[in-house]
Design an enzyme around this catalytic site. Structure first.
Site, PDB file in Angstrom:
ATOM      1  N   HIS A 176       0.635  -1.025  -0.212  1.00 53.51           N
ATOM      2  CA  HIS A 176       0.006  -0.185  -0.108  1.00 53.51           C
ATOM      3  C   HIS A 176       0.914   0.995  -0.115  1.00 53.51           C
ATOM      4  O   HIS A 176       2.114   1.257   0.226  1.00 53.51           O
ATOM      5  CB  HIS A 176      -0.925   0.066   1.471  1.00 53.51           C
ATOM      6  CG  HIS A 176      -1.981  -1.042   1.310  1.00 53.51           C
ATOM      7  ND1 HIS A 176      -1.715  -2.305   1.615  1.00 53.51           N
ATOM      8  CD2 HIS A 176      -3.472  -0.911   0.835  1.00 53.51           C
ATOM      9  CE1 HIS A 176      -2.964  -2.990   1.412  1.00 53.51           C
ATOM     10  NE2 HIS A 176      -4.013  -2.173   1.137  1.00 53.51           N
ATOM     11  N   LYS A 180       0.566   4.374   4.702  1.00 56.71           N
ATOM     12  CA  LYS A 180      -0.623   3.592   5.420  1.00 56.71           C
ATOM     13  C   LYS A 180       0.000   2.877   6.675  1.00 56.71           C
ATOM     14  O   LYS A 180       1.113   2.455   6.649  1.00 56.71           O
ATOM     15  CB  LYS A 180      -1.022   2.603   4.630  1.00 56.71           C
ATOM     16  CG  LYS A 180      -2.013   1.591   5.172  1.00 56.71           C
ATOM     17  CD  LYS A 180      -2.611   0.542   4.094  1.00 56.71           C
ATOM     18  CE  LYS A 180      -3.591  -0.602   4.898  1.00 56.71           C
ATOM     19  NZ  LYS A 180      -4.666   0.051   5.643  1.00 56.71           N
TER      20      LYS A 180
HETATM   21  N1  NDP Z   1     -12.417  -0.112   3.780  1.00 56.05           N
HETATM   22  C1  NDP Z   1     -12.033   0.288   2.523  1.00 56.05           C
HETATM   23  O1  NDP Z   1     -12.584  -0.312   1.465  1.00 56.05           O
HETATM   24  C2  NDP Z   1     -10.860   1.142   2.402  1.00 56.05           C
HETATM   25  C3  NDP Z   1     -10.269   1.447   3.629  1.00 56.05           C
HETATM   26  N2  NDP Z   1      -9.263   2.309   3.600  1.00 56.05           N
HETATM   27  C4  NDP Z   1      -8.609   2.842   4.893  1.00 56.05           C
HETATM   28  O2  NDP Z   1      -9.250   4.251   4.848  1.00 56.05           O
HETATM   29  C5  NDP Z   1      -8.325   5.013   5.759  1.00 56.05           C
HETATM   30  C6  NDP Z   1      -8.069   6.158   4.896  1.00 56.05           C
HETATM   31  O3  NDP Z   1      -7.355   5.927   4.012  1.00 56.05           O
HETATM   32  P1  NDP Z   1      -6.849   7.209   2.987  1.00 56.05           P
HETATM   33  O4  NDP Z   1      -7.871   8.178   2.500  1.00 56.05           O
HETATM   34  O5  NDP Z   1      -5.932   6.473   2.047  1.00 56.05           O
HETATM   35  O6  NDP Z   1      -5.765   7.984   3.845  1.00 56.05           O
HETATM   36  P2  NDP Z   1      -5.401   9.455   4.049  1.00 56.05           P
HETATM   37  O7  NDP Z   1      -4.137   9.692   4.753  1.00 56.05           O
HETATM   38  O8  NDP Z   1      -5.289   9.935   2.474  1.00 56.05           O
HETATM   39  O9  NDP Z   1      -6.620  10.547   4.556  1.00 56.05           O
HETATM   40  C7  NDP Z   1      -6.893  10.049   6.000  1.00 56.05           C
HETATM   41  C8  NDP Z   1      -7.288  11.425   6.490  1.00 56.05           C
HETATM   42  O10 NDP Z   1      -7.908  11.553   7.740  1.00 56.05           O
HETATM   43  C9  NDP Z   1      -7.199  12.688   8.566  1.00 56.05           C
HETATM   44  N3  NDP Z   1      -7.362  12.482  10.042  1.00 56.05           N
HETATM   45  C10 NDP Z   1      -6.419  12.396  10.779  1.00 56.05           C
HETATM   46  N4  NDP Z   1      -7.066  12.311  12.040  1.00 56.05           N
HETATM   47  C11 NDP Z   1      -8.364  12.399  11.930  1.00 56.05           C
HETATM   48  C12 NDP Z   1      -9.225  12.698  12.881  1.00 56.05           C
HETATM   49  N5  NDP Z   1      -9.128  12.673  14.369  1.00 56.05           N
HETATM   50  N6  NDP Z   1     -10.482  13.357  12.511  1.00 56.05           N
HETATM   51  C13 NDP Z   1     -10.653  13.462  11.013  1.00 56.05           C
HETATM   52  N7  NDP Z   1      -9.801  13.063  10.146  1.00 56.05           N
HETATM   53  C14 NDP Z   1      -8.605  12.625  10.571  1.00 56.05           C
HETATM   54  C15 NDP Z   1      -5.917  12.774   7.897  1.00 56.05           C
HETATM   55  O11 NDP Z   1      -5.144  13.866   8.502  1.00 56.05           O
HETATM   56  P3  NDP Z   1      -3.759  14.007   8.291  1.00 56.05           P
HETATM   57  O12 NDP Z   1      -3.031  13.743   7.009  1.00 56.05           O
HETATM   58  O13 NDP Z   1      -3.495  15.404   9.059  1.00 56.05           O
HETATM   59  O14 NDP Z   1      -3.310  13.040   9.499  1.00 56.05           O
HETATM   60  C16 NDP Z   1      -6.100  12.718   6.402  1.00 56.05           C
HETATM   61  O15 NDP Z   1      -6.696  13.644   5.891  1.00 56.05           O
HETATM   62  C17 NDP Z   1      -7.267   3.916   6.234  1.00 56.05           C
HETATM   63  O16 NDP Z   1      -7.408   3.360   7.275  1.00 56.05           O
HETATM   64  C18 NDP Z   1      -7.111   2.839   4.797  1.00 56.05           C
HETATM   65  O17 NDP Z   1      -6.549   1.725   5.496  1.00 56.05           O
HETATM   66  C19 NDP Z   1      -8.596   2.872   2.444  1.00 56.05           C
HETATM   67  C20 NDP Z   1      -9.209   2.420   1.257  1.00 56.05           C
HETATM   68  C21 NDP Z   1     -10.346   1.298   1.282  1.00 56.05           C
HETATM   69  O1  LIG Z   2      -5.411   1.897   2.827  1.00 52.75           O
HETATM   70  C1  LIG Z   2      -5.731   1.448   1.700  1.00 52.75           C
HETATM   71  O2  LIG Z   2      -5.495   1.957   0.798  1.00 52.75           O
HETATM   72  C2  LIG Z   2      -6.885   0.360   1.781  1.00 52.75           C
HETATM   73  N1  LIG Z   2      -6.840  -0.021   3.010  1.00 52.75           N
HETATM   74  C3  LIG Z   2      -7.790  -1.301   3.143  1.00 52.75           C
HETATM   75  C4  LIG Z   2      -7.187  -2.274   4.009  1.00 52.75           C
HETATM   76  O3  LIG Z   2      -6.456  -2.108   4.846  1.00 52.75           O
HETATM   77  O4  LIG Z   2      -7.124  -3.500   3.573  1.00 52.75           O
HETATM   78  C5  LIG Z   2      -8.465  -1.756   1.945  1.00 52.75           C
HETATM   79  C6  LIG Z   2      -7.526  -1.931   0.613  1.00 52.75           C
HETATM   80  O5  LIG Z   2      -6.580  -2.594   0.730  1.00 52.75           O
HETATM   81  C7  LIG Z   2      -6.914  -0.241   0.754  1.00 52.75           C
END
Ligand code: NDP
Ligand SMILES: O=C(O)C1=N[C@H](C(=O)O)C[C@H](O)C1
Length: 293
Positions: A176, A180
């Site tokens: 990833h 991450k």
């Molecule tokens: N279930 C699914 O299908 C998927 C799950 N994910 C998961 O989603 C999550 C986010 O992924 P992604 O968008 O790539 O990550 P990013 O780092 O791009 O975005 C996360 C955001 O959350 C912000 N953040 C941090 N702390 C807080 C808080 N207390 N309240 C609100 N926002 C906050 C971050 O700010 P800052 O940068 O300042 O920390 C950042 O802007 C991860 O856990 C990832 O694994 C991702 C893809 C698919």
């Molecule tokens: O952080 C991501 O990008 C993703 N997070 C999820 C995970 O932890 O499995 C889903 C997917 O892999 C993308």
């Protein structure tokens, strides 16, 4: 159920369903917010963000979304719940933030979809159980329809043929984007099913690839996908090495998860509107219901 109806687009009669997307301006939150607008739902012009984010607002598909810091979380959620109690909240934040967020959603009586991985799911379930009954939750490590189907299929195989892969050795590699924080939640879920099939693996032994150089050189990740990709490979080898299996799912970008997340939002709003006695769901429930587009 208190307040307005379940919402128009995707949620029954009346006004379009309102969706608050938290984790702005992160990649997933932004992609989900865009999908909310493109599917005809109403994007709430407020989104929770982290303490480190400098911007005051972001523009998403023509909607100005004001960024709300953690210190203002509870008062903001309470105001949203008072005005539009059927609003569904989406969380794509950070493993370190998600449980406090979920506690606040549940306390406000708001239903929520958690895509953020690395949180404490038992604590999330407890927060819903402790709330007054208006909060519904959907928690899933992967929202991509075809990956959810793979997960469901492996779980069904494990239930039908427990131990079928006994004696096989499992190894798992996931790659990833470098920021991450946690081990892939999807990999953990698939490892659970493969373990029930007889090939256990300690999740601590899942190999995490986070170095961009290695991702390009050895995983085949396209250079333009380094900031957003999810490559998973699961290998099963028989005890004598004569039989090998390999399962792989490689995703670039965020669109497939964003569309699944909106399916989850619509599904959850309908369960709340129907006062369904089950209050916590996952994506396999949405798939089984035939409600993934
Ligand atoms: N279930 C699914 O299908 C998927 C799950 N994910 C998961 O989603 C999550 C986010 O992924 P992604 O968008 O790539 O990550 P990013 O780092 O791009 O975005 C996360 C955001 O959350 C912000 N953040 C941090 N702390 C807080 C808080 N207390 N309240 C609100 N926002 C906050 C971050 O700010 P800052 O940068 O300042 O920390 C950042 O802007 C991860 O856990 C990832 O694994 C991702 C893809 C698919
Ligand atoms: O952080 C991501 O990008 C993703 N997070 C999820 C995970 O932890 O499995 C889903 C997917 O892999 C993308």
């Amino acid at each position: 159920m208190a307040g307005e109806g379940g919402g128009g687009a995707g949620g029954g009669g009346g006004a379009p369903l309102r969706v608050m997307v938290n984790g702005m301006p992160g990649k997933m939150a932004t992609a989900v917010a865009e999908a909310v607008v493109s599917r005809g739902l109403t994007l709430v012009p407020l989104g929770l963000t982290g303490d480190q984010v400098a911007e005051e607002s972001v523009s998403v598909s023509g909607v100005d979304v004001r960024l709300v810091r953690p210190v203002d979380r509870e008062v903001t959620l309470a105001a949203i719940a008072a005005e539009h109690p059927s609003t569904v909240v989406v969380d794509y934040t950070h493993p370190s933030a998600v449980n406090a967020n979920v506690a606040a959603y549940a306390a406000a009586g708001l239903s929520f979809v958690v895509g953020t991985t690395g949180g404490d799911e038992a604590a999330m379930r407890a927060a819903v159980a402790a709330a007054d009954g208006s909060a519904y939750a959907l928690i899933a490590p992967n929202m991509a329809k075809q990956i959810v189907a793979l997960q469901a299929g492996l779980e069904a195989a494990a239930a039908a043929f427990p131990g079928a892969y006994a004696g096989y050795t499992l190894s798992v590699t996931e790659s990833h984007q470098s920021h991450k924080a946690d081990t892939s939640g999807t990999a953990k879920a698939i490892v659970g099913a493969l373990g029930a099939l007889g090939a256990p693996l300690d999740v601590a032994d899942i190999v995490k690839v986070r170095s961009p150089d290695e991702q390009v050189a050895t995983m085949g990740v396209p250079a333009d996908a380094l900031s957003g990709h999810a490559f998973h490979t699961y290998r099963l080898v028989s005890g004598d090495g004569s039989v090998r299996f390999e399962l792989q799912h490689n995703v670039v970008g965020r669109a497939v998860y964003a569309e699944g997340t909106v399916d989850a939002v619509v599904f959850l709003a309908a369960r709340r509107q129907a006062a369904d006695p089950v209050r916590v769901y996952n994506m396999i429930d949405v798939l089984r219901a035939g409600e993934m587009s």
